[in-house]
Design a protein around this motif. Structure first.
Motif, PDB file in Angstrom:
ATOM      1  N   ASN A   1      28.973  17.458  14.143  1.00 45.69           N
ATOM      2  CA  ASN A   1      30.240  17.402  13.400  1.00 45.69           C
ATOM      3  C   ASN A   1      30.920  16.052  13.590  1.00 45.69           C
ATOM      4  O   ASN A   1      31.330  15.694  14.701  1.00 45.69           O
ATOM      5  N   VAL A   2      31.039  15.301  12.510  1.00 43.98           N
ATOM      6  CA  VAL A   2      31.654  13.981  12.565  1.00 43.98           C
ATOM      7  C   VAL A   2      33.151  14.076  12.857  1.00 43.98           C
ATOM      8  O   VAL A   2      33.792  13.088  13.235  1.00 43.98           O
ATOM      9  N   GLY A   3      33.709  15.287  12.720  1.00 41.43           N
ATOM     10  CA  GLY A   3      35.115  15.478  13.047  1.00 41.43           C
ATOM     11  C   GLY A   3      35.428  15.204  14.507  1.00 41.43           C
ATOM     12  O   GLY A   3      36.553  14.824  14.857  1.00 41.43           O
ATOM     13  N   LEU A   4      34.444  15.376  15.396  1.00 41.94           N
ATOM     14  CA  LEU A   4      34.639  15.065  16.808  1.00 41.94           C
ATOM     15  C   LEU A   4      34.905  13.582  17.009  1.00 41.94           C
ATOM     16  O   LEU A   4      35.680  13.188  17.893  1.00 41.94           O
ATOM     17  N   ASP A   5      34.267  12.739  16.201  1.00 44.86           N
ATOM     18  CA  ASP A   5      34.496  11.295  16.290  1.00 44.86           C
ATOM     19  C   ASP A   5      35.884  10.924  15.785  1.00 44.86           C
ATOM     20  O   ASP A   5      36.515   9.997  16.298  1.00 44.86           O
ATOM     21  N   LEU A   6      36.354  11.636  14.769  1.00 50.55           N
ATOM     22  CA  LEU A   6      37.716  11.407  14.276  1.00 50.55           C
ATOM     23  C   LEU A   6      38.736  11.752  15.358  1.00 50.55           C
ATOM     24  O   LEU A   6      39.753  11.063  15.505  1.00 50.55           O
TER      25      LEU A   6
ATOM     26  N   ALA B   1      37.659  21.956  13.263  1.00 49.39           N
ATOM     27  CA  ALA B   1      37.824  22.518  11.916  1.00 49.39           C
ATOM     28  C   ALA B   1      37.329  21.594  10.816  1.00 49.39           C
ATOM     29  O   ALA B   1      37.130  22.035   9.675  1.00 49.39           O
ATOM     30  N   TYR B   2      37.095  20.325  11.130  1.00 46.80           N
ATOM     31  CA  TYR B   2      36.692  19.377  10.084  1.00 46.80           C
ATOM     32  C   TYR B   2      35.307  19.744   9.546  1.00 46.80           C
ATOM     33  O   TYR B   2      34.397  20.067  10.310  1.00 46.80           O
TER      34      TYR B   2
ATOM     35  N   ALA C   1      27.331   6.238  12.721  1.00 43.41           N
ATOM     36  CA  ALA C   1      28.476   7.045  12.290  1.00 43.41           C
ATOM     37  C   ALA C   1      29.639   6.933  13.265  1.00 43.41           C
ATOM     38  O   ALA C   1      30.793   6.752  12.865  1.00 43.41           O
ATOM     39  N   VAL C   2      29.332   7.038  14.563  1.00 45.73           N
ATOM     40  CA  VAL C   2      30.404   6.990  15.563  1.00 45.73           C
ATOM     41  C   VAL C   2      31.084   5.633  15.549  1.00 45.73           C
ATOM     42  O   VAL C   2      32.318   5.533  15.477  1.00 45.73           O
TER      43      VAL C   2
ATOM     44  N   LEU D   1      40.016   5.325   6.777  1.00 46.42           N
ATOM     45  CA  LEU D   1      38.822   5.917   6.167  1.00 46.42           C
ATOM     46  C   LEU D   1      39.201   7.073   5.243  1.00 46.42           C
ATOM     47  O   LEU D   1      40.098   7.866   5.546  1.00 46.42           O
ATOM     48  N   THR D   2      38.502   7.185   4.113  1.00 49.30           N
ATOM     49  CA  THR D   2      38.700   8.302   3.175  1.00 49.30           C
ATOM     50  C   THR D   2      37.714   9.422   3.507  1.00 49.30           C
ATOM     51  O   THR D   2      36.690   9.188   4.175  1.00 49.30           O
ATOM     52  N   PRO D   3      37.960  10.641   3.057  1.00 47.13           N
ATOM     53  CA  PRO D   3      37.011  11.745   3.287  1.00 47.13           C
ATOM     54  C   PRO D   3      35.617  11.432   2.757  1.00 47.13           C
ATOM     55  O   PRO D   3      34.611  11.819   3.374  1.00 47.13           O
ATOM     56  N   ASP D   4      35.541  10.741   1.609  1.00 50.18           N
ATOM     57  CA  ASP D   4      34.230  10.374   1.071  1.00 50.18           C
ATOM     58  C   ASP D   4      33.478   9.438   2.006  1.00 50.18           C
ATOM     59  O   ASP D   4      32.256   9.567   2.190  1.00 50.18           O
ATOM     60  N   GLN D   5      34.171   8.469   2.578  1.00 48.75           N
ATOM     61  CA  GLN D   5      33.529   7.527   3.494  1.00 48.75           C
ATOM     62  C   GLN D   5      33.026   8.239   4.748  1.00 48.75           C
ATOM     63  O   GLN D   5      31.926   7.963   5.238  1.00 48.75           O
ATOM     64  N   ILE D   6      33.829   9.156   5.261  1.00 48.85           N
ATOM     65  CA  ILE D   6      33.444   9.895   6.471  1.00 48.85           C
ATOM     66  C   ILE D   6      32.220  10.773   6.205  1.00 48.85           C
ATOM     67  O   ILE D   6      31.246  10.762   6.961  1.00 48.85           O
TER      68      ILE D   6
END
Length: 492
Positions: free
Chosen positions: A129-134, A192-193, A62-63, A72-77
């Motif tokens: 939370n994958v938002g941290l990678d974003l 927040a993601y 994931a990272v 990247l789209t939200p679906d892909q993430i």
């Protein structure tokens, strides 16, 4: 924000997290070293190895996927986040079922229950939370740093409290589970993601992740294959001696060099169309690694006996020769660390696998050929293998990034000359007729006082032939001056 500024920002926040975590981590470890038996640390080292190995087996990437892929789209993430959960849930079940076999392999019956409990770290960590990678992709490391700080603080408090009550390895095991749990919870609290369950892109992402899984497995085995082999060849006490000696002798690398490489993959990925720019990044990182790790390895070797007596305590004297040997593993690591992200950014996964396979094969051959030599002899063999692998890596740099032996020769001369002077002076200081603690402090202070001015002088003299080291020194001086300038010196 430029790539260089982003990498510096990432390094700054990573250093904050690392230094804070290490500060409380060292304090807690020093307490635990005196509360628990050496064999307890061996049990934890083996359990951590197997959990991390299964984590590599279940790596959905994931990272790396988020850092390497663009637009990247939200679906892909959310899809790669969901894939990670699904795979890790499966491997958590596999690890639980495999626990009896792994306990038999290590000749430690207690490992069965330990592995069953610690296996849940796999499942818990998958919800991160994958938002941290974003945020990392945008060179924003603040939330990730705070997440690591909070989770480490809570886990240390729990581990020490349980060690005082139980005085066995379960204090460390429960502490690791708490660490993963708090890290996941804090990640959603600070970021927040919100990802959602999605399997829409699993096929596409698995085609990327299959290489990530392979490189993760081989990469982890490359770095920790010695623990796996020692688990079968020696006692849990010897494993504890080896793993603890390795942890402390590698402190300069894990607490300074690793954080300074935070953002390196993102930096390489942003300029992957230009080999020249990637080479510049690699040369700058190599200059930093050499300047920090070469003197650290020689210095650790010189003060190993004092360090073990003062820091680890009288129960760990058998670790002295092991510390002397495993410190040299930093020589291969300082070459390997900047190279791997450059290959991953260019998706040269097969070459990554080849490099990892070479070091794994060398370690396996060395350990089994000399399996009767005990922990001291095996740690010596590991150091020899690392130095041989370092020579091999020099040719890989030439082939992949065009960094030739001429650059490494100049870099080695500029760094090794002041290092050898430092080593000679520190070796003399170890003979001073003071207590071990005072002598160790004098050795460290003297080593820094000799090395830093010598490096500055030599890097200035060779500033045209080797600008990377001189720029590094100037950059550090500027940072120090800026921090001093911010201080308010006016009388109150």
């Amino acid at each position: 924000m430029s790539v260089q500024q982003g990498m510096l920002s990432g390094a700054k926040w990573a250093l904050v997290a690392k230094w804070y975590n290490r500060l409380i981590g060292i304090c807690s470890t020093l307490i635990l070293l005196r509360l628990l038996d050496v064999s307890d640390f061996g049990v934890v080292a083996l359990a951590t190895f197997f959990v991390s190995l299964f984590a590599a087996l279940s790596q959905a990437g994931a990272v790396r996927y988020i850092l390497v892929k663009d637009n990247l789209t939200p679906d892909q993430i959310s899809s790669v986040w969901s894939l990670n959960i699904a795979i890790r849930a499966l491997f958590t079940a596999i690890l639980i079922v495999s626990a009896p076999l792994l306990a038999a392999y290590t000749n430690a019956p207690e490992m069965r229950m330990v592995l069953t409990v610690i296996s849940f770290n796999l499942l818990i960590s998958s919800f991160r939370n994958v938002g941290l990678d974003l945020q990392e992709k945008k060179f924003n490391f603040r939330q990730l740093t705070l997440t690591l700080i909070v989770s480490k603080t809570v886990s240390v408090i729990v581990s020490i409290s349980l060690a005082l009550a139980w005085q066995n390895y379960w204090a460390l095991i429960v502490g690791t589970v708490v660490l993963q749990s708090v890290e996941v919870i804090t990640g959603y609290w600070l970021c927040a993601y919100r990802p959602y369950w999605c399997s829409k892109h699993w096929k596409e992402q698995w085609s990327f992740s299959k290489w990530t899984v392979a490189t993760s497995i081989f990469g982890y085995l490359r770095s920790r294959i010695d623990i796996l082999l020692l688990g079968n060849l020696v006692s849990t006490k010897s494993v504890g001696l080896y793993s603890t000696a390795q942890e402390f002798s590698w402190l300069p690398m894990t607490e300074i060099t690793f954080p300074l490489q935070r953002g390196l993959l993102a930096g390489y990925s942003s300029v992957k169309s230009s080999i020249a720019k990637m080479r510049d990044i690699a040369c700058n990182q190599l200059a930093l690694n050499f300047a920090l790790l070469v003197p650290s390895a020689f210095g650790t070797f010189a003060v190993a006996e004092l360090f073990v007596k003062v820091v680890l305590g009288p129960n760990w004297l058998e670790a002295i020769p092991v510390v002397k040997h495993v410190t040299w593993l930093m020589m291969s690591a300082m070459l390997y660390l900047p190279l791997m992200p450059s290959l991953i950014a260019r998706e040269k996964f097969k070459l990554v696998l080849v490099l990892d396979s070479v070091i794994i094969a060398l370690v396996c051959a060395g350990f089994y050929l000399f399996r009767d030599q005990g922990i001291e002899g095996l740690s010596y063999i590991r150091a020899i293998v690392a130095l041989i692998f370092s020579v091999f890596l020099l040719f890989v740099y030439k082939y992949t990034l065009g960094v030739g032996l001429r650059f490494f020769s100049k870099l080695s001369f500029v760094v090794l000359t002041p290092t050898l002077l430092m080593y000679w002076v520190v070796s003399l200081c170890t003979q001073l007729p003071y207590s071990d603690g005072i002598t160790l402090a004098i050795c460290v202070g003297t080593g820094v006082s000799v090395y830093v001015p010598s490096l500055l002088l030599l890097s200035f003299l060779y500033r045209h032939q080797l600008p990377q080291v001189w720029k590094l020194c100037i950059g550090i001086v500027h940072v120090v001056n800026n921090q001093i300038a911010k201080l308010d010196w006016r009388p109150q």
